[in-house]
Motif scaffolding. Structure first.
Motif, PDB file in Angstrom:
ATOM      1  N   UNK A  28      16.720  14.245 -30.318  1.00 47.62           N
ATOM      2  CA  UNK A  28      15.846  15.352 -29.681  1.00 47.62           C
ATOM      3  C   UNK A  28      16.400  16.665 -29.887  1.00 47.62           C
ATOM      4  N   UNK A  29      16.791  17.093 -31.348  1.00 46.92           N
ATOM      5  CA  UNK A  29      17.590  18.155 -31.625  1.00 46.92           C
ATOM      6  C   UNK A  29      17.029  19.102 -32.885  1.00 46.92           C
ATOM      7  N   UNK A  30      15.745  18.441 -33.352  1.00 48.13           N
ATOM      8  CA  UNK A  30      15.240  19.098 -34.331  1.00 48.13           C
ATOM      9  C   UNK A  30      14.272  20.358 -33.957  1.00 48.13           C
ATOM     10  N   UNK A  31      13.398  20.019 -33.182  1.00 52.86           N
ATOM     11  CA  UNK A  31      12.434  20.653 -32.702  1.00 52.86           C
ATOM     12  C   UNK A  31      12.210  21.107 -31.332  1.00 52.86           C
ATOM     13  N   UNK A  32      11.611  22.120 -30.740  1.00 57.86           N
ATOM     14  CA  UNK A  32      11.244  22.383 -29.505  1.00 57.86           C
ATOM     15  C   UNK A  32       9.831  22.796 -29.437  1.00 57.86           C
ATOM     16  N   UNK A  33       9.243  22.566 -28.072  1.00 67.90           N
ATOM     17  CA  UNK A  33       8.072  22.887 -28.072  1.00 67.90           C
ATOM     18  C   UNK A  33       7.875  24.326 -27.207  1.00 67.90           C
ATOM     19  N   UNK A  34       7.255  25.138 -28.080  1.00 64.89           N
ATOM     20  CA  UNK A  34       6.934  26.471 -27.300  1.00 64.89           C
ATOM     21  C   UNK A  34       5.911  26.690 -26.583  1.00 64.89           C
ATOM     22  N   UNK A  35       4.676  25.886 -26.723  1.00 64.70           N
ATOM     23  CA  UNK A  35       3.531  26.074 -25.748  1.00 64.70           C
ATOM     24  C   UNK A  35       2.784  24.733 -25.944  1.00 64.70           C
ATOM     25  N   UNK A  36       1.771  24.506 -25.295  1.00 72.48           N
ATOM     26  CA  UNK A  36       0.708  23.436 -25.557  1.00 72.48           C
ATOM     27  C   UNK A  36      -0.524  24.115 -24.908  1.00 72.48           C
TER      28      UNK A  36
ATOM     29  N   UNK B 246       9.922  16.783 -28.130  1.00 68.44           N
ATOM     30  CA  UNK B 246       9.898  16.021 -29.376  1.00 68.44           C
ATOM     31  C   UNK B 246      10.911  15.283 -29.774  1.00 68.44           C
ATOM     32  N   UNK B 247      10.578  13.990 -30.221  1.00 70.23           N
ATOM     33  CA  UNK B 247      11.712  13.334 -30.546  1.00 70.23           C
ATOM     34  C   UNK B 247      11.851  13.243 -32.276  1.00 70.23           C
TER      35      UNK B 247
ATOM     36  N   UNK C 243      14.009  12.167 -45.369  1.00 71.78           N
ATOM     37  CA  UNK C 243      12.618  12.972 -44.847  1.00 71.78           C
ATOM     38  C   UNK C 243      13.099  13.090 -43.203  1.00 71.78           C
ATOM     39  N   UNK C 244      12.759  14.187 -42.578  1.00 64.93           N
ATOM     40  CA  UNK C 244      12.989  14.385 -41.351  1.00 64.93           C
ATOM     41  C   UNK C 244      11.305  14.229 -40.857  1.00 64.93           C
ATOM     42  N   UNK C 245      11.405  13.197 -39.626  1.00 62.97           N
ATOM     43  CA  UNK C 245       9.914  13.108 -39.287  1.00 62.97           C
ATOM     44  C   UNK C 245      10.183  13.425 -37.431  1.00 62.97           C
ATOM     45  N   UNK C 246       9.119  13.444 -36.910  1.00 63.03           N
ATOM     46  CA  UNK C 246       9.064  13.880 -35.432  1.00 63.03           C
ATOM     47  C   UNK C 246       7.699  13.569 -34.925  1.00 63.03           C
ATOM     48  N   UNK C 247       7.850  13.082 -33.345  1.00 65.63           N
ATOM     49  CA  UNK C 247       6.820  12.483 -32.688  1.00 65.63           C
ATOM     50  C   UNK C 247       6.943  13.414 -31.405  1.00 65.63           C
TER      51      UNK C 247
ATOM     52  N   UNK D  65      14.743  24.073 -34.781  1.00 60.53           N
ATOM     53  CA  UNK D  65      16.120  24.342 -34.192  1.00 60.53           C
ATOM     54  C   UNK D  65      16.964  24.278 -35.229  1.00 60.53           C
ATOM     55  N   UNK D  66      16.693  23.579 -36.642  1.00 57.94           N
ATOM     56  CA  UNK D  66      17.988  23.112 -37.136  1.00 57.94           C
ATOM     57  C   UNK D  66      17.365  23.154 -38.884  1.00 57.94           C
ATOM     58  N   UNK D  67      18.328  23.545 -39.715  1.00 56.24           N
ATOM     59  CA  UNK D  67      17.831  23.393 -40.984  1.00 56.24           C
ATOM     60  C   UNK D  67      18.005  21.875 -41.608  1.00 56.24           C
TER      61      UNK D  67
END
Length: 891
Positions: free
Chosen positions: A281-289, A260-261, A317-321, A303-305
């Motif tokens: 690449x610090x806000x989210x991590x992938x647990x599973x697909x 995730x970016x 706003x935080x956005x991710x792809x 991963x982050x408040x």
């Protein structure tokens, strides 16, 4: 004896079956290459059927035997099954289908050995016909070990098909004329071309799809718990699932490494993006697909408040792809963005309980050292038999009090155990060195030992254990999520001689109440538990009234505040002056009009081993059949089809299309159903965009009152009329809006075209063009005798009566299409001069003419076409009509 023809028949039959298998495999591969997704693989009477997302089915048969086939699939928990039976190794461990992420792997990718089947390995049915075992070595590389266990069936068994979405293949074994152990391998994925978010929920501000988390916030050390200056960190989060559409739908995702970016965007207003920070690449991590048919589902952890995105000037706003990197080609592919939204949970309470976890909050460790007397006077939270032991993990939980709904009694806790992944929440227990009680200040901690979570009597000091009876040692409890401390508690344990078990609750159910919502009166007692009923309870429990008064108190009143309420009149010490011990009332302002449920009151004694809890239940059902709406006023409404026709009028020199809705009903004769407080109209969702509902020009009607509402139509009427669907709502006292009656307000067009005149046209004998000009039209009042336009001339007096000025009546002619949908050029073509044979033109003076020019050829038949006319009468209406254009041949 067998003839040669018998052999020929057998060979031909065999060839036909082999050809059929090859054809099935070829067609199945072709459909998959076109993007079809396998949606089902199931055993049938004659073999196995494969179903695709395009609806096609392919049957792999056993041959002429007609034996049901066998299917190898992955169950919901991720284990390999043959015909629904899990496959296991020699130790009885089930075969896991996919490796799990280890401690040090990259986000979303497997790392060090995980806890699969407790040994970190997984299996797959290889194309060689045997199960293969795989696992990660110390370098993090996959080790592949073939086993000697075949997944292919024996020659005597039926056809077997493996559906393996993890490795992206379909495998067939033991179909007609296949050798034992032979495998047909069919890839079921295509190359990934693109992916896009499937927007289940859109954020109102950014219009991005959303991914929402609860962040579990904690402290790095135990000492920080309760310290207002300590810094919170993210210990874990709830899971969020983002769904992606793959192109093609059966795209191969196994060849890609996923991550995730994220970035931030800042806005001054919801629609105005002013800045976008670079990718991180610090806000989210992938647990599973996972794959579900044509959807690629990514499960995320936060991963982050997001608290540091607060800004007084800019709204950030935080956005991710989702970003994938192809393992073979290094190609990078990125999805569109989702908005990341999270709420930080910071307040947690360690709880324990009895009787199916009725909640008892534990005081914090901070309380122990600030106010030890409050813990000394506290009733023990649990008991332990002096000869036994107590596993504290079985009675301790942690509540996320930020999510507590204080409007519900008793409070149903939201447990951290349900918010985080298995194994993330752990408890640490310790015995304080000292807890002094009594005049001789006996240290209660000397009587017990603690080993992990197991509490026992200290038999080294008290060999028989009886010396510990009656003591109440305490245990410090810390709740940790991934090693971060989120809460603490002090558990007080009573050491008892007998295995004193709480007596089961004595439950009494009052006769069910069923009531029409309209009949509810807030002051009426709708159900009761009398003192006579209460004395029957005393008798059943073999207690006296005095024992009840001395020992019992209300533990909980499980009711719905401001909706279904219980009044307790039987507290301990009550004199009994009241007729009833408990009364139930309904509040029409809070209760739903179609609902059922049970409310109850619980009386409980401190000594739960001697006195059973008393629970009195009150079941109820509320229903509503709406009876009355006001009758239509037949003077203004066609009652049969529920249509109110409306004509426009001139008001203070302005054209107005409006109606007072109260005129449409006989309101003076109307009596509302009970507990219905307002009667008003709203536009139904399918209402025309040109209509607005309000008190004259105000769309926000306050108070909501049908007798004061006006409906206006603010655009020109196009066509004969415009229907506005209107809903009349009888709003209930509880705010429900489901008592609805609908009808139609029909705004009529005030004008109509009565005539369109086209001068006669006859082809010229010498081939010269023929021109029909001018073309005129007539517009008349639809509900009167006056002409607004007569033979192309505006009638000034009538126009002024409607407030119309010069140039505000605009006519537009257009070519009519024939039955084949062709315009004039397509129907009649061009002449040899390059112009159209039939032409429509309007000059600078506004004169419209039609020209026929066939460049000299004589007509063999009359030319016939359609001419359309649309006239815009500014602010009032748009009227239209058509006429026939005829060019007569010379006879």
């Amino acid at each position: 004896m067998v003839s040669c023809s018998d052999y020929d028949d057998d060979i031909n039959s065999l060839n036909e079956r082999v050809d059929a298998l090859e054809k099935t495999v070829a067609e199945l591969q072709k459909a998959i290459e076109a993007g079809a997704v396998i949606t089902n693989v199931q055993s049938t009477e004659n073999g196995v059927t494969v179903t695709l997302s395009d609806g096609k089915t392919f049957e792999v048969k056993n041959g002429t035997n007609g034996t049901p086939g066998s299917v190898v699939t992955i169950d919901k928990e991720g284990y390999w099954c043959i015909d629904g039976i899990r496959q296991t190794d020699e130790k009885g461990n089930p075969y896991k289908a996919q490796g799990e992420k280890g401690e040090t792997g990259e986000a979303g990718q497997p790392g060090e050995p995980g806890a699969d089947g407790k040994d970190g390995c997984w299996y797959f049915p290889d194309k060689d016909g045997f199960w293969h075992k795989q696992y990660y070595n110390e370098e993090g590389k996959i080790v592949d070990e073939p086993t000697d266990v075949a997944w292919t069936p024996s020659a005597e068994e039926s056809v077997r098909v493996v559906y393996d979405p993890v490795n992206g293949c379909l495998q067939i074994s033991n179909a007609v004329d296949m050798e034992e152990g032979q495998v047909i391998y069919i890839p079921i994925t295509s190359n990934l071309k693109s992916l896009a978010v499937i927007p289940y929920i859109l954020d109102e501000d950014t219009k991005y799809p959303m991914a929402f988390f609860y962040n579990i916030m904690g402290y790095e050390t135990k000492a920080e718990v309760g310290d207002a200056t300590a810094k919170y960190v993210v210990a874990s989060s709830t899971n969020a699932k983002v769904h992606y559409r793959l192109n093609p739908a059966n795209a191969n995702t196994q060849d890609w490494e996923w991550s995730m970016i994220d970035r931030t965007i800042a806005t001054v207003s919801p629609a105005e993006a002013t800045r976008a920070a670079g990718d991180k690449s610090e806000l989210l991590s992938i647990k599973s697909t996972t794959r579900e048919n044509d959807e690629f589902i990514v499960t995320l952890k936060s991963n982050k408040s997001l608290e540091d995105l607060r800004n007084d000037i800019l709204e950030e706003h935080a956005i991710a792809a989702l970003q994938g990197t192809n393992k073979k080609t290094a190609e990078v592919m990125t999805s569109d963005y989702v908005k990341v939204s999270s709420a930080d949970l910071k307040n947690f309470t360690v709880i324990t309980g009895h009787d199916d976890m009725k909640v008892f909050e534990l005081p914090t460790v901070y309380d122990l050292y600030e106010d030890v007397n409050s813990i000394k006077g506290r009733t023990p939270d649990t008991r332990m038999l002096y000869t036994g032991s107590l596993d504290l993990n079985t009675i301790v939980r942690t509540e996320a009090t930020d999510l507590r709904n204080d409007n519900i009694s008793p409070i149903t806790p939201t447990l951290v155990e349900d918010l985080v992944d298995e194994g993330e929440l752990t408890y640490e227990y310790s015995l304080p060195k000292e807890f002094l009680l009594g005049n001789n200040q006996t240290n209660q901690q000397d009587f017990v030992t603690l080993d992990g979570s197991i509490l026992k009597v200290n038999t080294e000091k008290w060999p028989n254990g009886t010396g510990a009876i009656g003591t109440t040692p305490i245990v410090e409890v810390y709740a940790l999520v991934n090693g971060k401390v989120i809460a603490s508690g002090v558990l007080k344990v009573a050491i008892v001689e007998k295995d004193a078990v709480d007596k089961p609750a004595y439950v009494v159910t009052v006769d069910p109440v069923k009531m029409e919502y309209s009949d509810i009166n807030v002051d009426d007692v709708v159900a009761k538990f009398t003192w006579e009923d209460m004395r029957k309870v005393y008798d059943a429990l073999s207690i006296t009234r005095e024992q009840f008064n001395e020992n019992y108190k209300v533990k909980a009143i499980d009711q719905i505040p401001n909706a279904v309420e219980l009044t307790n009149l039987a507290d301990g010490g009550d004199t009994g002056d009241h007729t009833n011990a408990v009364e139930m009332r309904f509040n029409p302002y809070g209760i739903a009009s179609n609902t059922e449920g049970v409310v109850k009151i619980t009386y409980e004694a401190e000594d739960r081993t001697t006195y059973a809890p008393i629970v009195i239940e009150f079941p109820y059902t509320i229903y509503h059949n709406h009876k009355s709406f006001p009758d239509f006023n037949p003077l203004y409404v066609n009652v049969e089809d529920k249509v109110a026709p409306i004509r426009g009028t001139m008001v203070n020199g302005e054209w107005e299309m409006s109606t007072e809705l109260g005129e449409h009903f006989l309101l003076n004769e109307y009596k509302a159903d009970g507990n219905h407080t307002k009667l008003y109209a709203v536009l139904r969702r399918d209402a025309h965009i040109g209509a607005k509902l309000g008190s004259h020009n105000n769309i926000n009607v306050d108070p909501k009152d049908l007798s004061k509402q006006v409906l206006e139509f603010t655009r020109p009427i196009e066509g004969e009329y415009v229907d506005i669907p209107v809903a009349v709502i009888a709003e209930k006292a509880n705010g429900e809006l489901d008592c609805v009656m609908t009808y139609t307000v029909r705004f009529m067009n005030h004008f109509e075209i009565t005539k369109i005149t086209i001068p006669a046209m006859k082809e010229n004998a010498n081939g010269a063009p023929v021109v029909a000009s001018p073309i005129t039209y007539t517009i008349k009042e639809a509900f009167g005798d006056r002409y607004l336009v007569k033979d192309g001339k505006v009638q000034t007096a009538v126009a002024e009566a409607y407030g119309l000025k010069e140039g505000e009546i605009v006519a537009t002619y257009s070519e009519g299409l024939n039955s084949k949908g062709q315009n004039w050029e397509e129907e009649f073509g061009k002449n040899d001069k390059g112009g159209n044979k039939l032409t429509l033109e309007t000059n600078a003076e506004g004169v419209t003419s039609i020209t026929w020019d066939n460049a000299g050829s004589a007509l063999a038949t009359d030319v016939k076409a359609k001419l359309n006319l649309e006239v815009s009468i500014d602010g009032i209406s748009i009227v239209s009509g058509n006429a026939e254009v005829v060019v007569e041949k010379i006879k």
